[in-house]
Design a protein around this motif. Structure first.
Motif: not given
Ligand SMILES: [Mg+2]
Ligand SMILES: Nc1ncnc2c1ncn2[C@@H]1O[C@H](COP(=O)(O)OP(=O)(O)OP(=O)(O)O)[C@@H](O)[C@H]1O
Ligand code: SF4
Length: 369
Positions: A72-74, A130-132, A211-213
């Protein structure tokens, strides 16, 4: 999965309200075609995204769901061209529909953009949180300076105009503009920083926000607050949203359509109502059955047996076959492509989706049956 999945009827009503203003005949904001991304690792190539195609329509919220490591993030990083240097895009197109004053202009392939054109695409046309990213702020800069840097890098508003735009966005994300504008990141709570990040993502008025997580690191009440903010933003502003989450209940709450990713590939995509009411891919059905609800008996919460495959050494055929209760010889040999199932809005990559639909109803039977 720390929230309770909503009833599909409620979802449909809510999301239809959100969608009401979206023109249905407009060209898609983004058409991803056959995107393939791998990472070079010591053991070999990590096949993180494999031949993925989908569209994000004007004004819609598309949720991308799947277990950890599904790509997903990729996918999100590939869409904003921010992949690390170990990544290779070996195939695909990402056609983005440019607009000027609300009118469609030209279509560009994001993968071919360079220099100024690419900088315009990132942030101004497509922004990603980004995530985190909660700790990604520069700790020695006030929020006002971080907004100033972003605006300057894209020749956007400055001075009082920028402060006014930020004030409007802070109000939309339910932050006290005076306090936040002068604060350093460490003076804000995690939930406040996440809302600042969302405001920053929207600063340059992008057509597409990824929006990633966005709620993963937050407690449940703060998570609830962010979800309310996102729903309100969608009602008040005109942008498309790609919402990446492993939490189905959040995806259900926000999305118009849901795409399920497994081992780097999209295996099902449909409107949110169909995803939760009539899923046809055994993996999506398994994910839904793994969501605890307040009313379901504990025995009805079934986890998916086994674990996702090694993306460096993928099994032959359908990548889900080692975990699938419906796997046949054909599944072990041939990988199914994503094709229309019940109608041309509901696509699935499964040889046996009709059997899955009748034998593995979501909410009744786990994939481990
Ligand atoms: Mg991810
Ligand atoms: N920089 C990298 N180098 C090598 N492999 C990577 C890199 N980044 C991610 N991967 C691998 O690519 C695959 C997909 O990772 P990705 O982060 O896209 O998954 P994800 O669905 O976002 O997972 P999560 O839900 O945990 O965030 C995983 O196998 C991961 O280990
Ligand atoms: S193709 Fe076969 S193994 Fe794959 S999900 Fe469908 S039934 Fe299961």
């Amino acid at each position: 999965m720390n929230q309770v999945a909503q009833q599909p009827e409620t979802l449909q009503r809510q999301n239809q309200t959100l969608r009401a203003d979206a023109p249905s005949t407009a060209a898609p904001t983004l058409s991803v075609k056959g995107l393939t991304i791998s990472y070079q690792a010591k053991r070999g190539a990590v096949q993180a995204v494999r031949n993925v195609s989908f569209e994000v329509q004007r004004g819609e919220a598309l949720a991308l769901i799947g277990e950890s490591g599904s790509g997903k993030t990729t996918m999100g990083l590939g869409m904003v061209r921010l992949l690390p240097s170990t990544a290779t895009v070996s195939q695909g197109q990402m056609l983005y529909q440019r607009q000027l004053d609300g009118q469609d202009t030209n279509r560009v392939d994001v993968l071919q953009l360079k220099g100024r054109d690419l900088r315009q695409f990132r942030w101004k046309e497509c922004a990603m949180v980004f995530q985190a990213a909660l700790n990604a702020f520069n700790p020695v800069l006030r929020i006002s300076d971080q907004f100033g840097d972003t605006a300057r890098a894209h020749s956007y508003l400055q001075g009082k105009d920028l402060a006014e735009r930020a004030r409007q966005l802070f109000e939309l994300v339910r932050l006290d503009p005076e306090r936040v504008w002068r604060s350093y990141p460490h003076e804000l709570s995690g939930g406040m920083r996440q809302r600042v990040l969302i405001a920053l993502g929207l600063l340059l008025e992008p057509q597409l926000l990824i929006l990633d997580e966005p709620t993963t690191a937050l407690d449940i009440l703060t998570q609830r607050n962010i979800m309310d903010v996102l729903k309100e933003l969608r009602q008040r502003l005109d942008f498309s949203l790609l919402f990446i989450s492993h939490d189905l209940s959040l995806a259900a709450e926000l999305a118009d359509r849901v795409a399920t990713m497994y081992a780097g590939k999209l295996v099902e995509i449909s409107d949110v109502y169909t995803t939760f009411k009539n899923p046809v891919h055994p993996y999506t059905i398994g994910l839904i059955n793994a969501v605890p609800t307040l009313t379901a008996h504990r025995d009805h919460v079934a986890s998916i047996p086994g674990s996702p495959p090694d993306l460096i050494d993928l099994p032959r055929g359908c990548k889900f076959h080692p975990r699938c209760p419906l796997a046949t010889e054909r599944c072990r040999e041939e990988e199914p492509e994503l094709v229309p199932s019940t109608d041309d809005t509901h696509w699935v990559a499964c040889w046996n989706w009709e059997i899955a639909r009748s034998q593995l109803s979501a909410g009744q039977k786990g994939t481990s049956a």
